[in-house]
Design a protein around this motif. Structure first.
Motif, PDB file in Angstrom:
ATOM      1  N   ILE A  27       0.870  -1.186   0.000  1.00 19.87           N
ATOM      2  CA  ILE A  27       0.000   0.000   0.000  1.00 19.87           C
ATOM      3  C   ILE A  27       0.900   1.227   0.000  1.00 19.87           C
ATOM      4  CG2 ILE A  27      -1.669   1.322   1.401  1.00 19.87           C
ATOM      5  CD1 ILE A  27      -2.611  -1.421   2.541  1.00 19.87           C
ATOM      6  N   VAL A  28       0.494   2.271  -0.731  1.00 24.47           N
ATOM      7  CA  VAL A  28       1.191   3.556  -0.654  1.00 24.47           C
ATOM      8  C   VAL A  28       0.199   4.580  -0.119  1.00 24.47           C
ATOM      9  CG1 VAL A  28       2.321   5.408  -1.938  1.00 24.47           C
ATOM     10  CG2 VAL A  28       2.768   3.033  -2.558  1.00 24.47           C
ATOM     11  N   ALA A  29       0.523   5.176   1.029  1.00 23.91           N
ATOM     12  CA  ALA A  29      -0.301   6.258   1.577  1.00 23.91           C
ATOM     13  C   ALA A  29       0.240   7.572   1.029  1.00 23.91           C
ATOM     14  CB  ALA A  29      -0.227   6.248   3.100  1.00 23.91           C
ATOM     15  N   LEU A  30      -0.643   8.326   0.375  1.00 24.74           N
ATOM     16  CA  LEU A  30      -0.211   9.577  -0.259  1.00 24.74           C
ATOM     17  C   LEU A  30      -0.437  10.731   0.712  1.00 24.74           C
ATOM     18  CD1 LEU A  30      -1.770   8.711  -3.717  1.00 24.74           C
ATOM     19  CD2 LEU A  30       0.671   8.835  -3.205  1.00 24.74           C
ATOM     20  N   GLY A  31       0.624  11.147   1.351  1.00 26.02           N
ATOM     21  CA  GLY A  31       0.550  12.285   2.264  1.00 26.02           C
ATOM     22  C   GLY A  31       0.288  11.878   3.698  1.00 26.02           C
ATOM     23  N   ALA A  32       0.570  12.833   4.606  1.00 24.63           N
ATOM     24  CA  ALA A  32       0.457  12.551   6.045  1.00 24.63           C
ATOM     25  C   ALA A  32      -0.996  12.353   6.469  1.00 24.63           C
ATOM     26  CB  ALA A  32       1.083  13.699   6.839  1.00 24.63           C
ATOM     27  N   THR A  33      -1.942  13.003   5.776  1.00 23.96           N
ATOM     28  CA  THR A  33      -3.345  12.852   6.161  1.00 23.96           C
ATOM     29  C   THR A  33      -3.807  11.419   5.903  1.00 23.96           C
ATOM     30  OG1 THR A  33      -3.692  15.157   5.581  1.00 23.96           O
ATOM     31  CG2 THR A  33      -5.667  13.815   5.833  1.00 23.96           C
ATOM     32  N   ALA A  34      -3.495  10.900   4.714  1.00 26.33           N
ATOM     33  CA  ALA A  34      -3.873   9.510   4.404  1.00 26.33           C
ATOM     34  C   ALA A  34      -3.183   8.556   5.373  1.00 26.33           C
ATOM     35  CB  ALA A  34      -3.502   9.174   2.964  1.00 26.33           C
ATOM     36  N   ALA A  35      -1.917   8.831   5.679  1.00 25.85           N
ATOM     37  CA  ALA A  35      -1.179   7.955   6.601  1.00 25.85           C
ATOM     38  C   ALA A  35      -1.840   7.980   7.977  1.00 25.85           C
ATOM     39  CB  ALA A  35       0.277   8.404   6.692  1.00 25.85           C
ATOM     40  N   GLU A  36      -2.195   9.180   8.437  1.00 27.54           N
ATOM     41  CA  GLU A  36      -2.862   9.296   9.746  1.00 27.54           C
ATOM     42  C   GLU A  36      -4.168   8.500   9.737  1.00 27.54           C
ATOM     43  OE1 GLU A  36      -3.901  13.362  10.813  1.00 27.54           O
ATOM     44  OE2 GLU A  36      -5.452  12.534  12.138  1.00 27.54           O
ATOM     45  N   GLY A  37      -4.924   8.639   8.653  1.00 28.01           N
ATOM     46  CA  GLY A  37      -6.195   7.908   8.535  1.00 28.01           C
ATOM     47  C   GLY A  37      -5.982   6.407   8.629  1.00 28.01           C
ATOM     48  N   LEU A  38      -4.846   5.933   8.130  1.00 29.58           N
ATOM     49  CA  LEU A  38      -4.556   4.490   8.182  1.00 29.58           C
ATOM     50  C   LEU A  38      -3.922   4.081   9.511  1.00 29.58           C
ATOM     51  CD1 LEU A  38      -3.117   3.848   4.580  1.00 29.58           C
ATOM     52  CD2 LEU A  38      -5.367   3.190   5.446  1.00 29.58           C
ATOM     53  N   GLY A  39      -3.781   5.067  10.411  1.00 34.07           N
ATOM     54  CA  GLY A  39      -3.226   4.752  11.726  1.00 34.07           C
ATOM     55  C   GLY A  39      -1.716   4.861  11.779  1.00 34.07           C
ATOM     56  N   ILE A  40      -1.137   5.666  10.880  1.00 34.03           N
ATOM     57  CA  ILE A  40       0.321   5.862  10.874  1.00 34.03           C
ATOM     58  C   ILE A  40       0.571   7.366  11.058  1.00 34.03           C
ATOM     59  CG2 ILE A  40       2.470   5.438   9.571  1.00 34.03           C
ATOM     60  CD1 ILE A  40       0.798   3.480   7.781  1.00 34.03           C
ATOM     61  N   PRO A  41       0.594   7.842  12.295  1.00 33.14           N
ATOM     62  CA  PRO A  41       0.718   9.294  12.498  1.00 33.14           C
ATOM     63  C   PRO A  41       2.154   9.783  12.327  1.00 33.14           C
ATOM     64  CG  PRO A  41       0.549   8.147  14.606  1.00 33.14           C
ATOM     65  CD  PRO A  41       0.497   7.092  13.544  1.00 33.14           C
ATOM     66  N   GLY A  42       2.284  11.030  11.914  1.00 33.58           N
ATOM     67  CA  GLY A  42       3.618  11.628  11.780  1.00 33.58           C
ATOM     68  C   GLY A  42       3.678  12.531  10.571  1.00 33.58           C
ATOM     69  N   THR A  43       4.860  13.077  10.330  1.00 32.43           N
ATOM     70  CA  THR A  43       5.050  13.894   9.128  1.00 32.43           C
ATOM     71  C   THR A  43       5.563  12.978   8.021  1.00 32.43           C
ATOM     72  OG1 THR A  43       7.359  14.328   9.657  1.00 32.43           O
ATOM     73  CG2 THR A  43       5.721  15.897  10.526  1.00 32.43           C
ATOM     74  N   VAL A  44       5.331  13.389   6.775  1.00 33.89           N
ATOM     75  CA  VAL A  44       5.838  12.552   5.677  1.00 33.89           C
ATOM     76  C   VAL A  44       7.359  12.464   5.766  1.00 33.89           C
ATOM     77  CG1 VAL A  44       6.007  12.273   3.181  1.00 33.89           C
ATOM     78  CG2 VAL A  44       3.875  13.080   4.187  1.00 33.89           C
ATOM     79  N   GLY A  45       7.999  13.601   6.094  1.00 35.72           N
ATOM     80  CA  GLY A  45       9.461  13.608   6.213  1.00 35.72           C
ATOM     81  C   GLY A  45       9.957  12.552   7.199  1.00 35.72           C
ATOM     82  N   GLY A  46       9.208  12.378   8.279  1.00 33.81           N
ATOM     83  CA  GLY A  46       9.620  11.409   9.303  1.00 33.81           C
ATOM     84  C   GLY A  46       9.202   9.978   8.998  1.00 33.81           C
ATOM     85  N   LEU A  47       8.196   9.812   8.162  1.00 35.99           N
ATOM     86  CA  LEU A  47       7.638   8.469   7.931  1.00 35.99           C
ATOM     87  C   LEU A  47       8.152   7.804   6.656  1.00 35.99           C
ATOM     88  CD1 LEU A  47       3.873   9.238   8.757  1.00 35.99           C
ATOM     89  CD2 LEU A  47       5.445   7.891  10.176  1.00 35.99           C
ATOM     90  N   ARG A  48       8.522   8.630   5.670  1.00 34.56           N
ATOM     91  CA  ARG A  48       8.830   8.072   4.349  1.00 34.56           C
ATOM     92  C   ARG A  48      10.170   7.311   4.384  1.00 34.56           C
ATOM     93  NH1 ARG A  48      12.850  10.915   1.884  1.00 34.56           N
ATOM     94  NH2 ARG A  48      12.545   9.452   0.165  1.00 34.56           N
ATOM     95  N   GLY A  49      10.395   6.533   3.316  1.00 35.43           N
ATOM     96  CA  GLY A  49      11.691   5.864   3.179  1.00 35.43           C
ATOM     97  C   GLY A  49      11.778   4.525   3.895  1.00 35.43           C
ATOM     98  N   ARG A  50      10.705   4.093   4.509  1.00 35.33           N
ATOM     99  CA  ARG A  50      10.695   2.759   5.113  1.00 35.33           C
ATOM    100  C   ARG A  50       9.250   2.260   5.152  1.00 35.33           C
ATOM    101  NH1 ARG A  50      10.485   6.381   9.362  1.00 35.33           N
ATOM    102  NH2 ARG A  50       9.255   5.720  11.170  1.00 35.33           N
ATOM    103  N   PHE A  51       9.096   0.960   5.378  1.00 37.29           N
ATOM    104  CA  PHE A  51       7.746   0.407   5.356  1.00 37.29           C
ATOM    105  C   PHE A  51       7.113   0.387   6.745  1.00 37.29           C
ATOM    106  CE2 PHE A  51       9.338  -1.128   1.302  1.00 37.29           C
ATOM    107  CZ  PHE A  51       8.240  -0.884   0.487  1.00 37.29           C
ATOM    108  N   HIS A  52       5.865   0.770   6.768  1.00 36.50           N
ATOM    109  CA  HIS A  52       5.020   0.645   7.961  1.00 36.50           C
ATOM    110  C   HIS A  52       4.051  -0.502   7.652  1.00 36.50           C
ATOM    111  CE1 HIS A  52       6.589   4.567   9.254  1.00 36.50           C
ATOM    112  NE2 HIS A  52       6.665   4.772   7.953  1.00 36.50           N
ATOM    113  N   ALA A  53       2.974  -0.626   8.400  1.00 34.80           N
ATOM    114  CA  ALA A  53       2.021  -1.704   8.095  1.00 34.80           C
ATOM    115  C   ALA A  53       0.588  -1.229   8.270  1.00 34.80           C
ATOM    116  CB  ALA A  53       2.280  -2.902   8.991  1.00 34.80           C
ATOM    117  N   THR A  54      -0.266  -1.664   7.357  1.00 39.11           N
ATOM    118  CA  THR A  54      -1.711  -1.461   7.488  1.00 39.11           C
ATOM    119  C   THR A  54      -2.337  -2.838   7.387  1.00 39.11           C
ATOM    120  OG1 THR A  54      -1.472   0.556   6.181  1.00 39.11           O
ATOM    121  CG2 THR A  54      -3.719  -0.218   6.551  1.00 39.11           C
TER     122      THR A  54
END
Ligand code: URA
Length: 290
Positions: free
Chosen positions: A207-234
């Protein structure tokens, strides 16, 4: 699911994403095959080629890794036999989804998703904007054109991936005109069961979350700068967070467009590696500052 079955499925998904086969697996087929030893359907399709060698590609098939299930309570029950029927039923359910519509802060036109139910790759954005509302399809405005270009640069076809939004309705504003705003946390929460059910049905490999808002909605809070470049999980599925295509458009106008594009591109290279997609030297070098 046996390794052979898993390999066959990944092979078919890869070829389908690359537009190289019309063979697709009916929903439920993999479940049936996994209990039967050698899959009978394998006779109807060519033996899977060995996966293409890709630098950094996973040695194991992703589906073999243990994946936490989405809690059943978060999923919507949908009628239908096939995957297509279930997604169609989910779309109908979304059109009149009271928890979202009764908030009064969202507009009434539901915009669902676009792409292949068999996709290995799923993109999740924020919410439809003016163009999406008009055409009833996610990511068709300027940000959508940027996303389509990214998908093409990956060697894929927009129709072969699955594109959805966390929020299925365009957030309302005073004097709206063509203006758009991000959905807030409550608006995303009201629609979350839909995207989780889509994930459960489509079962993308990444899955690719586009932007911090989508990431937050999926339960991955943070800034894109801090979250990008590695895999999280949904729901146990590897999830890359990257900049929203609108950010790329803004950076092209007012900032460092190349730096932003390269950042997104590096994230997409990681996604391609995870999916075992072929990556040319030319692709590796895209958007490098001169
Ligand atoms: N931005 C999004 O996040 N989603 C769309 O569908 C369009 C623009």
């Amino acid at each position: 699911m046996s390794t052979a079955t898993s390999l066959l499925k990944q092979h078919l998904q890869q070829r389908q994403m690359l537009g190289k086969t019309h063979v697709s697996l009916r929903p439920g087929t993999m479940e049936k095959l996994s209990g039967l030893g050698r899959p009978p359907a394998a006779r109807a399709v060519p033996e899977p080629e060995p996966l293409r060698p890709v630098v950094g590609a996973p040695a194991r098939i992703l589906r073999d890794a243990p994946q936490p299930e989405t809690k059943k309570a978060e999923l919507l029950e949908v009628a239908g036999e096939t995957l297509e029927e279930k997604l169609a039923a989910l779309r109908v359910m979304a059109e009149t989804w009271e928890p979202a519509l009764s908030m009064g802060s969202l507009r009434k036109t539901m915009v669902f998703a676009v792409g292949s139910p068999l996709a290995s790759l799923m993109f999740v954005g924020e919410a439809p904007g003016a163009e999406e509302e008009k055409l009833g399809e996610p990511f068709v405005g300027p940000a959508g054109q940027k996303l389509t270009a990214i998908i093409k640069a990956m060697g894929l076809d927009r129709r072969k991936v699955y594109i959805s939004n966390i929020c299925k309705f365009r957030p309302a504003m005073d004097n709206q005109g063509s203006g758009n705003r991000k959905p807030d946390a409550a608006e995303m929460k009201a629609c979350l069961p839909f995207v989780l059910t889509e994930i459960d049905l489509v079962k993308p490999l990444v899955i690719v979350a586009l932007g911090a808002t989508a990431a937050e909605g999926l339960g991955i809070p943070g800034t894109v700068g801090g979250l990008r470049g590695r895999f999280h999980a949904t729901s146990g599925i590897p999830t890359m967070v990257t900049y929203h295509p609108s950010y790329l458009l803004r950076e092209e106008q007012t900032g460092d467009g190349i730096r932003a594009k390269r950042a997104v591109w590096e994230d997409m290279l990681m996604v391609m590696e995870k999916l075992g997609l072929p990556i040319s030297e030319k692709q590796r070098g895209y958007f490098q500052a001169k």
